[in-house]
Design a protein around this motif. Structure first.
Motif, PDB file in Angstrom:
ATOM      1  N   ASP A  33       0.786  -1.190   0.132  1.00  0.00           N
ATOM      2  CA  ASP A  33       0.087  -0.120  -0.060  1.00  0.00           C
ATOM      3  C   ASP A  33       0.967   1.387  -0.048  1.00  0.00           C
ATOM      4  OD1 ASP A  33      -2.333  -1.659   0.131  1.00  0.00           O
ATOM      5  OD2 ASP A  33      -2.859  -1.335   2.008  1.00  0.00           O
ATOM      6  N   GLU A  34       1.918   1.286   1.003  1.00  0.00           N
ATOM      7  CA  GLU A  34       2.664   2.500   0.738  1.00  0.00           C
ATOM      8  C   GLU A  34       3.526   2.622  -0.353  1.00  0.00           C
ATOM      9  OE1 GLU A  34       4.118   2.343   5.499  1.00  0.00           O
ATOM     10  OE2 GLU A  34       5.122   0.923   4.302  1.00  0.00           O
ATOM     11  N   VAL A  35       3.827   1.730  -1.042  1.00  0.00           N
ATOM     12  CA  VAL A  35       4.754   1.870  -2.210  1.00  0.00           C
ATOM     13  C   VAL A  35       3.602   2.265  -3.471  1.00  0.00           C
ATOM     14  CG1 VAL A  35       5.935   0.631  -4.265  1.00  0.00           C
ATOM     15  CG2 VAL A  35       6.302   0.079  -1.743  1.00  0.00           C
ATOM     16  N   VAL A  36       2.571   1.706  -3.769  1.00  0.00           N
ATOM     17  CA  VAL A  36       1.552   2.263  -4.512  1.00  0.00           C
ATOM     18  C   VAL A  36       1.228   3.530  -4.337  1.00  0.00           C
ATOM     19  CG1 VAL A  36      -0.688   1.833  -5.576  1.00  0.00           C
ATOM     20  CG2 VAL A  36       0.834  -0.068  -5.145  1.00  0.00           C
ATOM     21  N   LEU A  37       0.824   3.936  -2.994  1.00  0.00           N
ATOM     22  CA  LEU A  37       0.643   5.395  -2.669  1.00  0.00           C
ATOM     23  C   LEU A  37       1.649   6.368  -3.103  1.00  0.00           C
ATOM     24  CD1 LEU A  37      -1.510   7.475  -1.575  1.00  0.00           C
ATOM     25  CD2 LEU A  37      -0.550   6.899   0.825  1.00  0.00           C
ATOM     26  N   HIS A  38       2.854   5.915  -2.969  1.00  0.00           N
ATOM     27  CA  HIS A  38       4.038   6.845  -3.095  1.00  0.00           C
ATOM     28  C   HIS A  38       4.097   7.088  -4.570  1.00  0.00           C
ATOM     29  CE1 HIS A  38       8.033   8.531  -3.222  1.00  0.00           C
ATOM     30  NE2 HIS A  38       8.418   7.688  -3.995  1.00  0.00           N
ATOM     31  N   ARG A  53      -2.839  14.182 -14.008  1.00  0.00           N
ATOM     32  CA  ARG A  53      -3.834  13.348 -13.207  1.00  0.00           C
ATOM     33  C   ARG A  53      -4.703  12.601 -14.051  1.00  0.00           C
ATOM     34  NH1 ARG A  53      -5.413  18.363  -8.888  1.00  0.00           N
ATOM     35  NH2 ARG A  53      -3.208  18.398  -8.246  1.00  0.00           N
ATOM     36  N   LEU A  54      -5.030  13.254 -15.269  1.00  0.00           N
ATOM     37  CA  LEU A  54      -6.030  12.239 -16.245  1.00  0.00           C
ATOM     38  C   LEU A  54      -5.199  11.141 -16.612  1.00  0.00           C
ATOM     39  CD1 LEU A  54      -7.949  15.241 -17.850  1.00  0.00           C
ATOM     40  CD2 LEU A  54      -8.707  13.795 -15.915  1.00  0.00           C
ATOM     41  N   SER A  55      -3.848  11.158 -17.049  1.00  0.00           N
ATOM     42  CA  SER A  55      -3.268  10.174 -17.552  1.00  0.00           C
ATOM     43  C   SER A  55      -2.898   9.194 -16.519  1.00  0.00           C
ATOM     44  CB  SER A  55      -2.081  10.723 -18.360  1.00  0.00           C
ATOM     45  OG  SER A  55      -0.978  11.123 -17.401  1.00  0.00           O
ATOM     46  N   THR A  56      -2.829   9.361 -15.283  1.00  0.00           N
ATOM     47  CA  THR A  56      -2.504   8.331 -14.074  1.00  0.00           C
ATOM     48  C   THR A  56      -3.460   7.161 -14.155  1.00  0.00           C
ATOM     49  OG1 THR A  56      -1.255  10.045 -12.987  1.00  0.00           O
ATOM     50  CG2 THR A  56      -1.803   8.009 -11.843  1.00  0.00           C
ATOM     51  N   GLN A  57      -2.895   5.860 -14.277  1.00  0.00           N
ATOM     52  CA  GLN A  57      -3.674   4.958 -14.194  1.00  0.00           C
ATOM     53  C   GLN A  57      -2.991   4.010 -12.996  1.00  0.00           C
ATOM     54  OE1 GLN A  57      -6.728   4.241 -15.768  1.00  0.00           O
ATOM     55  NE2 GLN A  57      -6.430   6.313 -16.786  1.00  0.00           N
ATOM     56  N   SER A  58      -3.966   3.415 -12.163  1.00  0.00           N
ATOM     57  CA  SER A  58      -3.323   2.528 -11.106  1.00  0.00           C
ATOM     58  C   SER A  58      -4.321   1.386 -10.560  1.00  0.00           C
ATOM     59  CB  SER A  58      -2.865   3.404  -9.908  1.00  0.00           C
ATOM     60  OG  SER A  58      -4.042   3.988  -9.311  1.00  0.00           O
ATOM     61  N   ALA A  59      -3.485   0.353 -10.152  1.00  0.00           N
ATOM     62  CA  ALA A  59      -4.777  -0.681  -9.705  1.00  0.00           C
ATOM     63  C   ALA A  59      -3.780  -1.490  -8.667  1.00  0.00           C
ATOM     64  CB  ALA A  59      -4.993  -1.399 -10.746  1.00  0.00           C
ATOM     65  N   ARG A  60      -4.469  -1.922  -7.702  1.00  0.00           N
ATOM     66  CA  ARG A  60      -3.920  -2.730  -6.530  1.00  0.00           C
ATOM     67  C   ARG A  60      -4.657  -3.974  -6.018  1.00  0.00           C
ATOM     68  NH1 ARG A  60      -4.462  -3.040  -1.295  1.00  0.00           N
ATOM     69  NH2 ARG A  60      -5.727  -1.292  -1.210  1.00  0.00           N
ATOM     70  N   HIS A  66       0.166  -1.659  -9.715  1.00  0.00           N
ATOM     71  CA  HIS A  66       1.016  -0.685 -10.458  1.00  0.00           C
ATOM     72  C   HIS A  66       0.463   0.610 -10.722  1.00  0.00           C
ATOM     73  CE1 HIS A  66      -2.313  -2.077 -13.351  1.00  0.00           C
ATOM     74  NE2 HIS A  66      -2.153  -0.820 -13.588  1.00  0.00           N
ATOM     75  N   VAL A  67       1.209   1.524 -11.079  1.00  0.00           N
ATOM     76  CA  VAL A  67       0.881   2.850 -11.520  1.00  0.00           C
ATOM     77  C   VAL A  67       1.545   3.199 -12.690  1.00  0.00           C
ATOM     78  CG1 VAL A  67       1.122   5.285 -10.621  1.00  0.00           C
ATOM     79  CG2 VAL A  67       0.814   3.406  -9.162  1.00  0.00           C
ATOM     80  N   MET A 104       5.380   1.703 -12.867  1.00  0.00           N
ATOM     81  CA  MET A 104       5.811   1.074 -11.589  1.00  0.00           C
ATOM     82  C   MET A 104       4.899   0.004 -11.348  1.00  0.00           C
ATOM     83  SD  MET A 104       5.287   0.092  -8.286  1.00  0.00           S
ATOM     84  CE  MET A 104       3.614   1.044  -7.841  1.00  0.00           C
ATOM     85  N   ARG A 105       5.622  -1.255 -11.187  1.00  0.00           N
ATOM     86  CA  ARG A 105       4.978  -2.490 -10.708  1.00  0.00           C
ATOM     87  C   ARG A 105       5.708  -3.102  -9.378  1.00  0.00           C
ATOM     88  NH1 ARG A 105       0.550  -5.956 -11.766  1.00  0.00           N
ATOM     89  NH2 ARG A 105       1.329  -7.998 -11.318  1.00  0.00           N
ATOM     90  N   ALA A 106       4.624  -3.244  -8.584  1.00  0.00           N
ATOM     91  CA  ALA A 106       5.085  -3.579  -7.074  1.00  0.00           C
ATOM     92  C   ALA A 106       4.607  -5.167  -6.874  1.00  0.00           C
ATOM     93  CB  ALA A 106       4.732  -2.602  -6.050  1.00  0.00           C
ATOM     94  N   ARG A 107       5.320  -5.880  -6.304  1.00  0.00           N
ATOM     95  CA  ARG A 107       4.666  -7.217  -5.791  1.00  0.00           C
ATOM     96  C   ARG A 107       5.239  -7.354  -4.240  1.00  0.00           C
ATOM     97  NH1 ARG A 107       2.284 -11.763  -7.205  1.00  0.00           N
ATOM     98  NH2 ARG A 107       2.153 -11.035  -9.549  1.00  0.00           N
ATOM     99  N   ARG A 108       4.113  -7.946  -3.424  1.00  0.00           N
ATOM    100  CA  ARG A 108       4.495  -8.096  -1.913  1.00  0.00           C
ATOM    101  C   ARG A 108       5.420  -9.388  -2.009  1.00  0.00           C
ATOM    102  NH1 ARG A 108       0.952  -6.819   1.913  1.00  0.00           N
ATOM    103  NH2 ARG A 108      -0.879  -6.923   0.345  1.00  0.00           N
ATOM    104  N   VAL A 109       6.426  -9.117  -1.096  1.00  0.00           N
ATOM    105  CA  VAL A 109       7.548 -10.198  -0.900  1.00  0.00           C
ATOM    106  C   VAL A 109       6.814 -11.204   0.253  1.00  0.00           C
ATOM    107  CG1 VAL A 109       9.924 -10.903  -0.214  1.00  0.00           C
ATOM    108  CG2 VAL A 109       9.452  -8.924  -1.636  1.00  0.00           C
TER     109      VAL A 109
END
Length: 246
Positions: A33-38, A53-60, A66-67, A104-109
């Motif tokens: 959550d912290e990484v995606v929010l950053h 802001r309009l071009s930003t796409q994110s999902a978790r 990813h963002v 950015m792509r993030a995955r929990r370890v």
């Protein structure tokens, strides 16, 4: 694009379908959550413009997120400048006319003693042509083929990925009207004729896992692996991986 407070990792360069991208991997002591929010705030925080802001796409999800966005940097953010940027992009295909690509792509370890997240960041600040990167009709996508490894006639290059300064790469083709078995036979003959040694336990051995057929060969320190997968549209997807110790 580096996550703050994480151990420094050098950026690496990737040539993808003719475009030049920087990328970095990090393992950070922070929650998903912290990484995606950053990275959401980097893309669409209070200092970002309307287009950013309009071009930003994110999902978790539960274990990954990813963002992606376009960063306009210090470029003017008025409507006229945005309109001019869209015109330049439509004429040239250069997505840099709209802004710098950020991903950015993030995955929990799992199983770590403290909460950790694996972070992949990709960005592009130099111009790259989106029209050349995406193959149109029967034309090749941008990039290059594997040196000293033939490609079938009528094949279309879909993907070409090479890390800058590395002899290793990955190329994908679409081959119409040929089966996976036909292509494996083609590469068995062509690679052998070009001085490659087929890696096999038994002569003319055929390796198939589900609907994927493969053959590998080596020449000196280089190794090539050919993977084929037939589709329902009478086409075969051909993937070639080339590797060599750096």
């Amino acid at each position: 694009m580096s996550y703050p407070g994480a151990p420094p990792e050098p950026a690496r360069l990737l040539r993808l379908n003719g475009g030049l991208f920087s990328f970095r991997t990090q393992t950070v002591e922070a929650s998903l959550d912290e990484v995606v929010l950053h990275y959401q705030l980097l893309c669409s925080g209070r200092h970002a413009g309307l287009f950013e802001r309009l071009s930003t796409q994110s999902a978790r999800g539960k274990d990954a997120g990813h963002v992606v966005c376009l960063d306009m940097g210090d470029a003017p953010r008025d409507l006229r400048s945005l309109a001019n940027g869209f015109v330049r992009f439509s004429e040239t295909g250069d997505i840099g006319a709209l802004g710098g690509l950020r991903y950015m792509r993030a995955r929990r370890v799992s199983g770590a003693p403290v909460e950790q997240t694996l972070v992949l960041t990709v960005w592009a600040d130099s111009p790259f042509n989106l029209f050349q990167m995406l193959p149109a009709d029967d034309a090749d996508a941008g990039g290059s083929d594997v040196p000293a490894v033939p490609r079938p006639r009528s094949s279309q290059r879909l993907l070409s990925a090479w890390e800058a300064g590395s002899p290793s790469g990955f190329v994908v083709y679409r081959v119409p009207n040929q089966s996976g078995a036909d292509l494996v036979s083609f590469y068995r003959d062509e690679l052998s004729a070009s001085g490659w040694t087929i890696i096999e336990r038994h002569p003319s051995e055929s390796i198939a896992i589900d609907d994927v057929r493969m053959i590998s060969a080596e020449r000196g320190k280089r190794m090539v692996t050919v993977l084929t997968r037939s589709t329902d549209a009478s086409d075969t997807v051909l993937s070639i991986l080339i590797s060599e110790p750096s």
